[in-house]
Scaffold this motif. Structure first.
Motif, PDB file in Angstrom:
ATOM      1  N   ARG A 137       3.047  -6.760 -48.700  1.00  0.00           N
ATOM      2  CA  ARG A 137       3.805  -6.478 -49.912  1.00  0.00           C
ATOM      3  C   ARG A 137       4.774  -7.598 -50.267  1.00  0.00           C
ATOM      4  O   ARG A 137       5.091  -7.786 -51.443  1.00  0.00           O
ATOM      5  CB  ARG A 137       4.543  -5.149 -49.746  1.00  0.00           C
ATOM      6  N   GLU A 138       5.240  -8.328 -49.281  1.00  0.00           N
ATOM      7  CA  GLU A 138       6.091  -9.477 -49.552  1.00  0.00           C
ATOM      8  C   GLU A 138       5.265 -10.722 -49.846  1.00  0.00           C
ATOM      9  O   GLU A 138       5.525 -11.444 -50.814  1.00  0.00           O
ATOM     10  CB  GLU A 138       7.009  -9.726 -48.345  1.00  0.00           C
ATOM     11  N   ALA A 139       4.257 -10.982 -49.015  1.00  0.00           N
ATOM     12  CA  ALA A 139       3.484 -12.216 -49.150  1.00  0.00           C
ATOM     13  C   ALA A 139       2.654 -12.239 -50.420  1.00  0.00           C
ATOM     14  O   ALA A 139       2.396 -13.315 -50.969  1.00  0.00           O
ATOM     15  CB  ALA A 139       2.573 -12.396 -47.931  1.00  0.00           C
ATOM     16  N   ALA A 140       2.228 -11.089 -50.916  1.00  0.00           N
ATOM     17  CA  ALA A 140       1.406 -11.054 -52.129  1.00  0.00           C
ATOM     18  C   ALA A 140       2.133 -11.655 -53.312  1.00  0.00           C
ATOM     19  O   ALA A 140       1.504 -12.262 -54.196  1.00  0.00           O
ATOM     20  CB  ALA A 140       0.992  -9.613 -52.433  1.00  0.00           C
ATOM     21  N   HIS A 141       3.446 -11.525 -53.359  1.00  0.00           N
ATOM     22  CA  HIS A 141       4.237 -12.108 -54.450  1.00  0.00           C
ATOM     23  C   HIS A 141       4.678 -13.536 -54.142  1.00  0.00           C
ATOM     24  O   HIS A 141       4.800 -14.354 -55.054  1.00  0.00           O
ATOM     25  CB  HIS A 141       5.475 -11.245 -54.710  1.00  0.00           C
ATOM     26  N   ASP A 142       4.913 -13.830 -52.862  1.00  0.00           N
ATOM     27  CA  ASP A 142       5.509 -15.118 -52.509  1.00  0.00           C
ATOM     28  C   ASP A 142       4.494 -16.236 -52.390  1.00  0.00           C
ATOM     29  O   ASP A 142       4.792 -17.384 -52.745  1.00  0.00           O
ATOM     30  CB  ASP A 142       6.273 -14.994 -51.179  1.00  0.00           C
ATOM     31  N   GLU A 143       3.318 -15.945 -51.884  1.00  0.00           N
ATOM     32  CA  GLU A 143       2.332 -16.987 -51.584  1.00  0.00           C
ATOM     33  C   GLU A 143       1.445 -17.264 -52.794  1.00  0.00           C
ATOM     34  O   GLU A 143       0.785 -16.360 -53.305  1.00  0.00           O
ATOM     35  CB  GLU A 143       1.464 -16.577 -50.393  1.00  0.00           C
ATOM     36  N   PRO A 144       1.383 -18.526 -53.255  1.00  0.00           N
ATOM     37  CA  PRO A 144       0.520 -18.825 -54.407  1.00  0.00           C
ATOM     38  C   PRO A 144      -0.967 -18.779 -54.085  1.00  0.00           C
ATOM     39  O   PRO A 144      -1.790 -18.526 -54.961  1.00  0.00           O
ATOM     40  CB  PRO A 144       0.957 -20.238 -54.816  1.00  0.00           C
ATOM     41  N   GLU A 145      -1.330 -19.033 -52.823  1.00  0.00           N
ATOM     42  CA  GLU A 145      -2.730 -19.038 -52.418  1.00  0.00           C
ATOM     43  C   GLU A 145      -3.019 -17.844 -51.512  1.00  0.00           C
ATOM     44  O   GLU A 145      -2.156 -17.394 -50.749  1.00  0.00           O
ATOM     45  CB  GLU A 145      -3.088 -20.340 -51.698  1.00  0.00           C
ATOM     46  N   LEU A 146      -4.251 -17.363 -51.592  1.00  0.00           N
ATOM     47  CA  LEU A 146      -4.651 -16.213 -50.782  1.00  0.00           C
ATOM     48  C   LEU A 146      -4.635 -16.544 -49.292  1.00  0.00           C
ATOM     49  O   LEU A 146      -4.373 -15.674 -48.460  1.00  0.00           O
ATOM     50  CB  LEU A 146      -6.038 -15.745 -51.214  1.00  0.00           C
ATOM     51  N   GLY A 147      -4.903 -17.809 -48.952  1.00  0.00           N
ATOM     52  CA  GLY A 147      -4.861 -18.207 -47.554  1.00  0.00           C
ATOM     53  C   GLY A 147      -3.468 -18.080 -46.959  1.00  0.00           C
ATOM     54  O   GLY A 147      -3.314 -17.750 -45.784  1.00  0.00           O
ATOM     55  N   GLY A 148      -2.436 -18.344 -47.766  1.00  0.00           N
ATOM     56  CA  GLY A 148      -1.072 -18.182 -47.285  1.00  0.00           C
ATOM     57  C   GLY A 148      -0.748 -16.732 -46.978  1.00  0.00           C
ATOM     58  O   GLY A 148      -0.019 -16.430 -46.025  1.00  0.00           O
ATOM     59  N   VAL A 149      -1.282 -15.814 -47.779  1.00  0.00           N
ATOM     60  CA  VAL A 149      -1.074 -14.390 -47.512  1.00  0.00           C
ATOM     61  C   VAL A 149      -1.704 -14.008 -46.178  1.00  0.00           C
ATOM     62  O   VAL A 149      -1.105 -13.283 -45.369  1.00  0.00           O
ATOM     63  CB  VAL A 149      -1.663 -13.533 -48.654  1.00  0.00           C
ATOM     64  N   LEU A 150      -2.906 -14.512 -45.916  1.00  0.00           N
ATOM     65  CA  LEU A 150      -3.587 -14.163 -44.671  1.00  0.00           C
ATOM     66  C   LEU A 150      -2.849 -14.723 -43.458  1.00  0.00           C
ATOM     67  O   LEU A 150      -2.758 -14.062 -42.418  1.00  0.00           O
ATOM     68  CB  LEU A 150      -5.024 -14.687 -44.712  1.00  0.00           C
ATOM     69  N   ARG A 151      -2.305 -15.914 -43.568  1.00  0.00           N
ATOM     70  CA  ARG A 151      -1.560 -16.480 -42.438  1.00  0.00           C
ATOM     71  C   ARG A 151      -0.289 -15.679 -42.167  1.00  0.00           C
ATOM     72  O   ARG A 151       0.108 -15.506 -41.018  1.00  0.00           O
ATOM     73  CB  ARG A 151      -1.228 -17.938 -42.706  1.00  0.00           C
ATOM     74  N   ARG A 152       0.357 -15.196 -43.217  1.00  0.00           N
ATOM     75  CA  ARG A 152       1.531 -14.341 -43.016  1.00  0.00           C
ATOM     76  C   ARG A 152       1.142 -13.068 -42.277  1.00  0.00           C
ATOM     77  O   ARG A 152       1.861 -12.595 -41.388  1.00  0.00           O
ATOM     78  CB  ARG A 152       2.158 -14.010 -44.373  1.00  0.00           C
ATOM     79  N   LEU A 153      -0.003 -12.488 -42.630  1.00  0.00           N
ATOM     80  CA  LEU A 153      -0.467 -11.284 -41.938  1.00  0.00           C
ATOM     81  C   LEU A 153      -0.769 -11.574 -40.470  1.00  0.00           C
ATOM     82  O   LEU A 153      -0.476 -10.742 -39.595  1.00  0.00           O
ATOM     83  CB  LEU A 153      -1.712 -10.727 -42.632  1.00  0.00           C
TER      84      LEU A 153
END
Length: 375
Positions: free
Chosen positions: A166-182
């Motif tokens: 819920r945080e990374a979906a707004h903060d990360e411009p790329e989908l790969g960044g969201v996955l690394r946060r997870l």
């Protein structure tokens, strides 16, 4: 500067706050005092009443009736107290579950949405499955995941992953960044859980338990309907289109989160476009692993074809028909957590007249256009 006067508090507004502890004390005294009084009455009757000392049949009948009435009263009193406590616990659990796996809106940035989950644990509304859909400036981002096992440990892991998404979906411009946060959140949560389960070590473990893992599917639906996905060991969604029910992609997914680190380059899989009127069905493996009494697996693709036999159908209708078929197949007794999320493109058909190349990918019109059959 003119000083503003603050309103004086009304003494009547403070009365409930003052009386709440008194009410709780009275309730506790009543809960403990009533059984004590009943017990004292039974003992006083047994040793103080002359009728209880007699050996005749009538005296025994009266004594038995007295003790039966006292015992029945105690049973009803305890039952009422337990039901009151159970109701309170269910209210607290329901509030916590709604915060963790909050209901999705019926529409999200032009997409129709419907989602539900079945937990393998009786009395629980959530389990180890997780899902979320969020409208961001990068498009609608969706996560569907499945944590190993079920029960309270799996719920804690799912909560950690959902909070990170819920945080990374707004903060990360790329989908790969969201996955690394997870991935980082998952590893940190496992270390903290291992430390809590083994406090005698006095330090945080270097590596999380190797047997723990979570499958995760990240999906991004852009304003033009373009689909991008990153899949870590999760089943690919089904695409419901005019051509039928087909998997969204056939690419080999990445390993699940936990046992192996993510590769250095995370390039999302480009899955074409979700055209207006088409739907995506995301699910966890509990749906296709569900078995009937004879050990036969549930066919989700066949259930989706039957659910979309009549057109048009809403995501909520698809969801209801799929879960009805699932419960009928398993005899209302699923052995694993099951989550299903349906997304339908209800946006305007502003680019549907362009010639189509590959699946859902628009290409420039040829110089001498030939008759083509549109999807």
């Amino acid at each position: 500067m003119r000083r503003r006067s603050l309103p004086c508090p009304d003494p009547a507004d403070e009365r409930p706050a003052v009386r709440k502890p008194e009410r709780r004390s009275l309730r506790r005294v009543f809960a403990l005092g009533l059984p004590t009084v009943w017990g004292a009455v039974a003992i006083s009757y047994k040793f103080g009443c002359p009728l209880a000392q007699q050996e005749g049949l009538g005296a025994r009948v009266v004594t038995s009736a007295v003790f039966f009435a006292v015992g029945t009263g105690l049973i009803f009193h305890v039952r009422r107290a337990l039901l009151r406590e159970l109701t309170q616990v269910r209210k607290v659990a329901g509030a916590a579950q709604s915060v963790l796996l909050r209901p999705l809106p019926p529409r999200l940035d032009g997409l129709g949405v419907a989602a539900a989950q079945l937990s393998a644990d009786r009395g629980a509304a959530i389990g180890g499955d997780l899902y979320e859909a969020i409208a961001t400036e990068h498009g609608v981002r969706v996560v569907m995941g499945d944590v190993r096992g079920h029960g309270l440990p799996a719920i804690g892991t799912a909560a950690a992953l959902l909070g990170s998404f819920r945080e990374a979906a707004h903060d990360e411009p790329e989908l790969g960044g969201v996955l690394r946060r997870l991935e980082r959140t998952f590893a940190r949560h496992l270390r903290e859980r291992s430390r809590a389960e083994h406090p005698s070590t006095g330090r945080e473990p270097d590596t999380p338990p190797a047997e723990e893992f979570a499958t995760v599917l990240l999906l991004e639906i852009r304003r033009d309907g373009e689909l991008r996905a990153l899949n870590c060991g999760h089943p690919w969604p089904y695409l419901l289109s005019a051509h039928g029910v087909d998997p969204l992609a056939h690419a080999e997914p990445l390993p699940p989160l936990g046992p192996f680190p993510l590769p250095p380059d995370l390039d999302p899989e480009r899955c074409g476009h979700l055209l207006p009127g088409e739907s995506l069905v995301l699910y966890t493996d509990g749906a296709e692993d569900a078995r009937d009494a004879h050990g036969r697996f549930f066919s989700l693709s066949s259930a989706l074809r039957e659910a979309t036999a009549d057109h048009p159908v809403t995501p909520k209708t698809i969801l209801r028909r799929v879960f009805t078929a699932l419960l009928r197949h398993t005899g209302c007794d699923p052995t694993d957590d099951i989550a299903v999320l349906v997304l339908r493109n209800d946006r305007n058909r502003h680019k549907c007249n362009e010639p189509l190349g590959a699946r859902g990918t628009a290409r420039p019109a040829p110089t001498n256009p030939q008759p083509t059959t549109k999807r």
